[in-house]
Design a protein around this motif. Structure first.
Motif, PDB file in Angstrom:
ATOM      1  N   ASP A 202       0.853  -1.194   0.000  1.00 30.16           N
ATOM      2  CA  ASP A 202       0.000   0.000   0.000  1.00 30.16           C
ATOM      3  C   ASP A 202       0.890   1.246   0.000  1.00 30.16           C
ATOM      4  O   ASP A 202       1.002   1.955   0.991  1.00 30.16           O
ATOM      5  CB  ASP A 202      -0.904  -0.045   1.241  1.00 30.16           C
ATOM      6  CG  ASP A 202      -1.879   1.124   1.302  1.00 30.16           C
ATOM      7  OD1 ASP A 202      -1.939   1.918   0.337  1.00 30.16           O
ATOM      8  OD2 ASP A 202      -2.575   1.242   2.329  1.00 30.16           O
ATOM      9  N   PHE A 442       9.835   8.584  19.086  1.00 33.14           N
ATOM     10  CA  PHE A 442      10.303   7.365  18.435  1.00 33.14           C
ATOM     11  C   PHE A 442      11.725   7.012  18.889  1.00 33.14           C
ATOM     12  O   PHE A 442      12.532   7.894  19.182  1.00 33.14           O
ATOM     13  CB  PHE A 442      10.276   7.535  16.912  1.00 33.14           C
ATOM     14  CG  PHE A 442       8.887   7.695  16.360  1.00 33.14           C
ATOM     15  CD1 PHE A 442       7.999   6.621  16.356  1.00 33.14           C
ATOM     16  CD2 PHE A 442       8.459   8.914  15.865  1.00 33.14           C
ATOM     17  CE1 PHE A 442       6.712   6.763  15.846  1.00 33.14           C
ATOM     18  CE2 PHE A 442       7.172   9.062  15.348  1.00 33.14           C
ATOM     19  CZ  PHE A 442       6.294   7.984  15.350  1.00 33.14           C
ATOM     20  N   ASP A 446      13.159   3.000  15.395  1.00 38.35           N
ATOM     21  CA  ASP A 446      11.991   3.467  14.631  1.00 38.35           C
ATOM     22  C   ASP A 446      12.431   4.461  13.558  1.00 38.35           C
ATOM     23  O   ASP A 446      12.019   4.389  12.401  1.00 38.35           O
ATOM     24  CB  ASP A 446      10.970   4.192  15.533  1.00 38.35           C
ATOM     25  CG  ASP A 446      10.579   3.392  16.761  1.00 38.35           C
ATOM     26  OD1 ASP A 446      10.786   2.171  16.758  1.00 38.35           O
ATOM     27  OD2 ASP A 446      10.066   4.002  17.727  1.00 38.35           O
ATOM     28  N   MET A 450      12.389   4.475   9.343  1.00 40.66           N
ATOM     29  CA  MET A 450      11.786   5.567   8.566  1.00 40.66           C
ATOM     30  C   MET A 450      12.816   6.166   7.606  1.00 40.66           C
ATOM     31  O   MET A 450      12.502   6.502   6.467  1.00 40.66           O
ATOM     32  CB  MET A 450      11.235   6.649   9.497  1.00 40.66           C
ATOM     33  CG  MET A 450       9.984   6.180  10.244  1.00 40.66           C
ATOM     34  SD  MET A 450       9.239   7.499  11.227  1.00 40.66           S
ATOM     35  CE  MET A 450       8.188   6.530  12.318  1.00 40.66           C
TER      36      MET A 450
ATOM     37  N   LYS B 140       8.721   0.570  15.883  1.00 41.21           N
ATOM     38  CA  LYS B 140       7.289   0.843  15.919  1.00 41.21           C
ATOM     39  C   LYS B 140       6.964   2.047  15.032  1.00 41.21           C
ATOM     40  O   LYS B 140       7.854   2.819  14.650  1.00 41.21           O
ATOM     41  CB  LYS B 140       6.815   1.095  17.347  1.00 41.21           C
ATOM     42  CG  LYS B 140       7.400   2.343  17.971  1.00 41.21           C
ATOM     43  CD  LYS B 140       6.849   2.557  19.367  1.00 41.21           C
ATOM     44  CE  LYS B 140       7.351   3.867  19.975  1.00 41.21           C
ATOM     45  NZ  LYS B 140       8.817   4.055  19.972  1.00 41.21           N
ATOM     46  N   ALA B 141       5.692   2.179  14.732  1.00 43.82           N
ATOM     47  CA  ALA B 141       5.225   3.352  14.000  1.00 43.82           C
ATOM     48  C   ALA B 141       3.814   3.640  14.470  1.00 43.82           C
ATOM     49  O   ALA B 141       3.158   2.786  15.060  1.00 43.82           O
ATOM     50  CB  ALA B 141       5.253   3.100  12.500  1.00 43.82           C
ATOM     51  N   GLY B 142       3.348   4.865  14.206  1.00 41.33           N
ATOM     52  CA  GLY B 142       2.029   5.243  14.692  1.00 41.33           C
ATOM     53  C   GLY B 142       2.067   5.391  16.204  1.00 41.33           C
ATOM     54  O   GLY B 142       3.089   5.790  16.767  1.00 41.33           O
ATOM     55  N   TYR B 152       6.401   8.482   9.197  1.00 44.53           N
ATOM     56  CA  TYR B 152       5.784   7.732   8.094  1.00 44.53           C
ATOM     57  C   TYR B 152       4.763   6.742   8.636  1.00 44.53           C
ATOM     58  O   TYR B 152       4.966   6.136   9.687  1.00 44.53           O
ATOM     59  CB  TYR B 152       6.845   6.971   7.296  1.00 44.53           C
ATOM     60  CG  TYR B 152       7.768   7.869   6.514  1.00 44.53           C
ATOM     61  CD1 TYR B 152       7.262   8.855   5.682  1.00 44.53           C
ATOM     62  CD2 TYR B 152       9.149   7.733   6.612  1.00 44.53           C
ATOM     63  CE1 TYR B 152       8.105   9.677   4.966  1.00 44.53           C
ATOM     64  CE2 TYR B 152      10.003   8.555   5.897  1.00 44.53           C
ATOM     65  CZ  TYR B 152       9.476   9.532   5.082  1.00 44.53           C
ATOM     66  OH  TYR B 152      10.311  10.356   4.376  1.00 44.53           O
ATOM     67  N   ASP B 153       3.701   6.549   7.866  1.00 44.30           N
ATOM     68  CA  ASP B 153       2.646   5.627   8.283  1.00 44.30           C
ATOM     69  C   ASP B 153       3.014   4.208   7.850  1.00 44.30           C
ATOM     70  O   ASP B 153       2.498   3.674   6.867  1.00 44.30           O
ATOM     71  CB  ASP B 153       1.315   6.065   7.659  1.00 44.30           C
ATOM     72  CG  ASP B 153       0.134   5.380   8.321  1.00 44.30           C
ATOM     73  OD1 ASP B 153       0.366   4.407   9.081  1.00 44.30           O
ATOM     74  OD2 ASP B 153      -1.005   5.793   8.081  1.00 44.30           O
ATOM     75  N   ILE B 154       3.926   3.621   8.611  1.00 42.25           N
ATOM     76  CA  ILE B 154       4.398   2.271   8.271  1.00 42.25           C
ATOM     77  C   ILE B 154       3.305   1.232   8.538  1.00 42.25           C
ATOM     78  O   ILE B 154       3.340   0.131   8.001  1.00 42.25           O
ATOM     79  CB  ILE B 154       5.709   1.979   9.043  1.00 42.25           C
ATOM     80  CG1 ILE B 154       6.760   3.008   8.629  1.00 42.25           C
ATOM     81  CG2 ILE B 154       6.224   0.576   8.757  1.00 42.25           C
ATOM     82  CD1 ILE B 154       8.045   2.929   9.401  1.00 42.25           C
ATOM     83  N   LYS B 156       0.364   1.347   7.322  1.00 41.28           N
ATOM     84  CA  LYS B 156      -0.240   1.089   6.017  1.00 41.28           C
ATOM     85  C   LYS B 156       0.648   0.165   5.200  1.00 41.28           C
ATOM     86  O   LYS B 156       0.177  -0.725   4.509  1.00 41.28           O
ATOM     87  CB  LYS B 156      -0.440   2.406   5.256  1.00 41.28           C
ATOM     88  CG  LYS B 156      -1.300   3.429   5.956  1.00 41.28           C
ATOM     89  CD  LYS B 156      -2.766   3.089   5.933  1.00 41.28           C
ATOM     90  CE  LYS B 156      -3.600   4.160   6.610  1.00 41.28           C
ATOM     91  NZ  LYS B 156      -3.303   4.361   8.045  1.00 41.28           N
ATOM     92  N   LEU B 157       1.952   0.414   5.284  1.00 44.08           N
ATOM     93  CA  LEU B 157       2.890  -0.373   4.488  1.00 44.08           C
ATOM     94  C   LEU B 157       2.865  -1.845   4.904  1.00 44.08           C
ATOM     95  O   LEU B 157       2.982  -2.739   4.070  1.00 44.08           O
ATOM     96  CB  LEU B 157       4.299   0.212   4.683  1.00 44.08           C
ATOM     97  CG  LEU B 157       5.369  -0.254   3.728  1.00 44.08           C
ATOM     98  CD1 LEU B 157       4.983   0.065   2.297  1.00 44.08           C
ATOM     99  CD2 LEU B 157       6.695   0.408   4.084  1.00 44.08           C
TER     100      LEU B 157
END
Lengths: 491, 411
Positions: A202, A442, A446, A450, B140-142, B152-154, B156-157
């Motif tokens: 996605d 983060f 993390d 990114m 982690k993300a979000g 970044y919205d990982i 979704k990924l």
């Protein structure tokens, strides 16, 4: 000419070559390079840090954007996309100067397909223009940031914008099916599509909210949402902020998900009343703007339940907007709340923290204390149903000492949001403003992941340098010292 | 295979194991939950270690009033839904085999069902995620709040990434209230064009359905049998699901009946309560009918679905259409069970889907067929970019190699 292309000889020659190439792509009238013209583009809604781009170009097609990006790469200069410049976090700040790609002339609605519930639009389209275009069709574009009269869909895509109705309908990413993107290397790629579940990762979801650091979107495919069958808009009047927050908790706890649930405290209500004469009670501690939608057969019952829950939580009264005009005025008050702040103070600064809904009483109490400790007046108008606070710190920017106190208080509030299990930004983005909070939210791991993602799409760091990630690669990552918080436009 | 299984008790233990593996040995890793989707994938799992998340199944934090929950990825779907039901909440995603399937597995395969029309899919509910990457880094993300745009919205990924980018260890979900009740309107209709007219009418219906399903008679028969219901299946079926209070459900059934009772209608039945629950379940389970030789999913524009269903019916395929979303789940029945015949059917149907930018992928088939069939559909324009991302995040190709985009042809 500034940083990247200083007026010393060989560089200056290259700068002239760059300008000539850009002009050959978009035409003379679509390139700005005079200092006076560039000044407009030195900042967005975040005015603490300013930096002029070296040049602003106004492409009108994907091919032009692509050519501009290719030229930037050839000349090794940074580039940054810009929509209407309503970002509140410095998302459009051209760090390191370079080329600003203003997408406001790419504003066509390319296709509306109601049967398949999508629209394809160019990034410079103003958010509300899409909704106006769809009026009467039974469908709308759901994300409705308060700046929707000015902000662009491309900017919404880049920052994953929210708005009051996100409580029920979700944020931008929940309404984007796909996009056409010019990648930082100048290639054009289609992500997602007009169909759902395109096989693969996605990437659309990843690109939405990436703050322009992964590429520049040139088309957005959005999902259209069915209009609500019926809605009711109500105003709950409370003696105290804590009564109002208790009512929020009771409503959500009862399994009701309103379309919007907004809170305004006494400070903001008095400013709004002066500005709009809606008839807000000036002695109330807080008011809740509650809107819920559903089937006509259900909304009145729901209204009764909400009224009862508000009363149980100590509401003095619960009013209902009885006409579309009344509703419109209520929303106008809410969406233009920031415009009314001028009545309270010469300058203001707002934050965008988020806490779990149940921690609202704690964070609001903290904000009050924080204001008292720093001798500052703070008023609140925010997306209460989402736990997304917007404390507005009032000050006079001519008083440097006051400004320092505002900065200190802002940082304390955001740090408290993190401590309560929340985030430092619900909808405005990290941009440059909150970059120093990223390593508080983060871990190094993390951030390393990114960074890998950014490096995959944007290896040179030329595309929107210095945004979002604290370890930004690339060009002249100079940050002006924070001296004064911004005077904010809209929200 | 069990000798090569690794079942970590904690996320940290998993992180250490993967880090050691990346340093030494570099065996390929296949993350598994309830093992309900092992057949998924463009190629068979490579020999290596099955990393089972079965013991990472703790409920970490459930602040019900915030309508969020944080759980470890190995939690079973039924255990999760039971915990939520206590607070009259749910994750409104239809996931088959819920007594076996895990949250992590369902998320990695981006599983959904009929109610995705009304409620969306995993990408709309995952607000925070923790995962271990191929190097063993636990990241982690979000976060744990419903609105958050930091970084970044990982999430979704990783949704739908089939365990090829990282091993998901923990998830925070946004929740919804459990509706008081639900029901379906089950209509048999003369032809697919007559259903299409109704689908167009539904676009501006006064009702707000949670699901709009179309079934050809073969699929309807399978679903009715599995739900142990007595419903007509001798013509194409339009099945509309509604949810809400008893009053809302009644009103919607009545409204929809009026709106849709036009020419071509054969029978119209209202399905309620326990029977409705069983129909929801059968509609959800259809995608995993394990007896049939092959299951595919086609994604196309909603407006193209009835033509697709008509042709698929002629070709002897049982089809379920999530008609509001443009997704078709097809089961090739026993008769089509040779590779040549199957390939011909899939190619024709894929061609139909491709006309408007759709595609068709095989979800499930005999492992020996995988190398012969066009499993992953036609190349999508962004696959090259996805391969670069896979290479960047998993440079040694340790996580489920070849089972997703890295196993597909590029343009």
């Amino acid at each position: 000419m500034t940083t990247a292309l200083a007026e010393s000889s060989p560089v200056h020659v290259r700068a002239q070559q760059l300008l000539a190439r850009l002009r050959s792509i978009v035409g003379d009238e679509s390139v700005l390079a005079e200092q006076a013209e560039l000044l407009v583009y030195e900042c967005d809604g975040y005015t603490v840090e300013k930096k002029c781009p070296d040049v602003v170009v106004f492409p009108t097609s994907t091919e032009q954007v692509q050519a501009i990006v290719q030229i930037c790469n050839e000349f090794d200069v940074p580039f940054v996309p810009r929509g209407a410049g309503t970002s509140l976090a410095g998302g459009c700040l051209p760090i390191g100067g370079g080329v600003m790609i203003a997408l406001t002339r790419m504003k066509r609605i390319l296709e509306v397909n109601l049967r398949d519930r999508y629209a394809i639009v160019e990034p410079g389209l103003v958010n509300v223009h899409l909704t106006q275009h769809l009026k009467g069709s039974g469908y709308h574009y759901a994300p409705d940031p308060s700046s929707q009269g000015a902000c662009t869909i491309g900017g919404n895509f880049a920052t994953n914008s929210g708005g009051p109705h996100t409580l029920k309908y979700g944020v931008t990413v929940n309404h984007v099916l796909g996009a056409e993107v010019v990648l930082p290397d100048g290639s054009v790629i289609q992500l997602g599509g007009t169909v759902e579940d395109v096989p693969g990762f996605d990437l659309t979801g990843l690109f939405v909210g990436s703050e322009g650091t992964l590429g520049i979107c040139t088309k957005v495919i959005v999902r259209l949402t069915r209009d609500p069958a019926a809605f009711r808009t109500m105003l709950g009047v409370f003696e105290t902020v804590s009564d109002a927050t208790r009512a929020i908790s009771e409503i959500i706890g009862a399994g009701i998900v309103p379309a919007a649930l907004e809170m305004m405290d006494q400070g903001i209500v008095s400013a709004l009343e002066q500005a709009f004469q809606f008839g807000f009670p000036l002695d109330a501690g807080a008011v809740l703007l509650i809107e819920f939608d559903g089937l006509e057969v259900a909304v009145d019952e729901e209204a009764q339940r909400i009224t009862a829950l508000c009363s149980q939580s100590g509401a003095r009264e619960v009013r209902q907007a009885n006409t579309p005009k009344e509703r419109q005025l209520l929303w106008k008050c809410r969406k233009q709340a920031f415009g009314a702040i001028g009545r309270l103070s010469p300058s203001y600064c707002t934050q965008d923290g988020v806490v779990p809904r149940t921690k609202l009483p704690e964070i609001l109490e903290f904000i009050t204390d924080c204001g008292q400790r720093h001798g500052l007046r703070i008023v609140n108008v925010f997306h209460a149903g989402d736990g997304n606070i917007h404390p507005i710190l009032l000050f006079d920017e001519r008083d440097a000492e006051q400004v320092q106190r505002v900065l200190l208080a802002s940082d304390e509030i955001l740090a408290k949001c993190i401590e309560l299990g929340g985030s430092v930004t619900g909808e405005h983005g990290i941009g440059v403003e909150k970059i120093s909070f990223m390593d508080k939210l983060f871990s190094p791991e993390d951030l390393a992941v990114m960074k890998s993602i950014r490096d995959c799409f944007n290896p040179t760091g030329h595309c929107s340098p210095g945004k979002m990630l604290p370890t930004s690669a690339g060009c002249g990552n100079e940050h002006l010292p924070k001296t004064k918080p911004g005077r904010r436009a809209a929200l | 295979m069990s000798a090569l299984d690794f079942t970590p008790a904690t996320q940290l233990e998993l992180s250490r194991f993967v880090a050691e593996n990346a340093q030494d040995g570099r065996r390929t890793l296949c993350p598994v939950g309830g093992r309900t989707a092992l057949q998924y994938g463009y190629s068979a799992p490579a020999p290596g270690t099955y990393v089972s998340l079965g013991q990472l199944n703790k409920l970490v934090d459930y602040p019900a009033r915030d309508m969020t929950i944080t759980v470890e990825a190995g939690i079973r779907i039924d255990a999760l839904q039971q915990a939520l039901a206590v607070e009259r909440q749910r994750l409104p995603i239809d996931i088959p085999q819920r007594e076996r399937a895990t949250l992590g597995g369902a998320l990695a395969t981006n599983t959904s069902g009929p109610r995705r029309f009304g409620h969306g899919t995993f990408r709309d509910y995952v607000i925070g995620i923790s995962a271990v990457d191929a190097e063993g880094r636990l990241f982690k993300a979000g976060g744990r709040v419903v609105k958050n745009v930091a970084g970044y919205d990982i999430c979704k990924l990783l949704v739908g990434s089939r365990g090829t980018l990282a091993i998901v260890t923990q998830v925070t979900l946004k929740l919804r209230p459990l509706p008081e009740t639900s029901a379906q309107l089950w209509m048999t209709i003369d032809s697919f064009p007559a259903i299409e007219q109704r689908l167009e009418r539904l676009l501006t219906s006064q009702a707000r359905p949670a699901a709009i399903e179309v079934l050809n008679p073969a699929a309807a028969a399978l679903i009715v049998r599995s739900a142990r219901c007595e419903l007509p299946v001798d013509a194409p079926v339009l099945c509309i699901g509604v949810e809400g209070s008893a009053r809302e459900v009644d009103w919607q059934l009545e409204t929809l009946t009026q709106e849709l009772s036009t020419t071509g209608l054969q029978e119209c039945r209202r399905v309620r309560e326990h029977e409705a629950d069983r129909i929801w379940e059968a509609l959800t389970e259809f995608q995993t009918c394990a007896d049939d030789p092959l299951t595919f999913e086609a994604n196309l524009r909603p407006s193209q679905c009835m033509e697709f269903a008509r042709r698929a019916t002629q070709l002897g395929v049982a089809v379920q259409v999530h008609a509001g979303n443009g997704l078709v789940v097809g089961q090739l029945l026993e008769e089509a069970a040779t590779i040549d015949k199957t390939t011909a059917v899939l190619n024709e149907l894929r061609g139909l889907a491709r006309v408007h930018g759709g595609n068709l992928v095989v979800l499930h088939c005999d492992a020996q067929w995988k190398s012969h069939l066009p499993m992953c559909g036609d190349p999508e324009p962004s696959w090259g970019l996805m391969k670069q991302l896979k290479q960047k995040l998993d440079p040694h190709g340790l996580l489920n190699p070849g089972r997703f985009v890295d196993g597909a042809m590029s343009l």
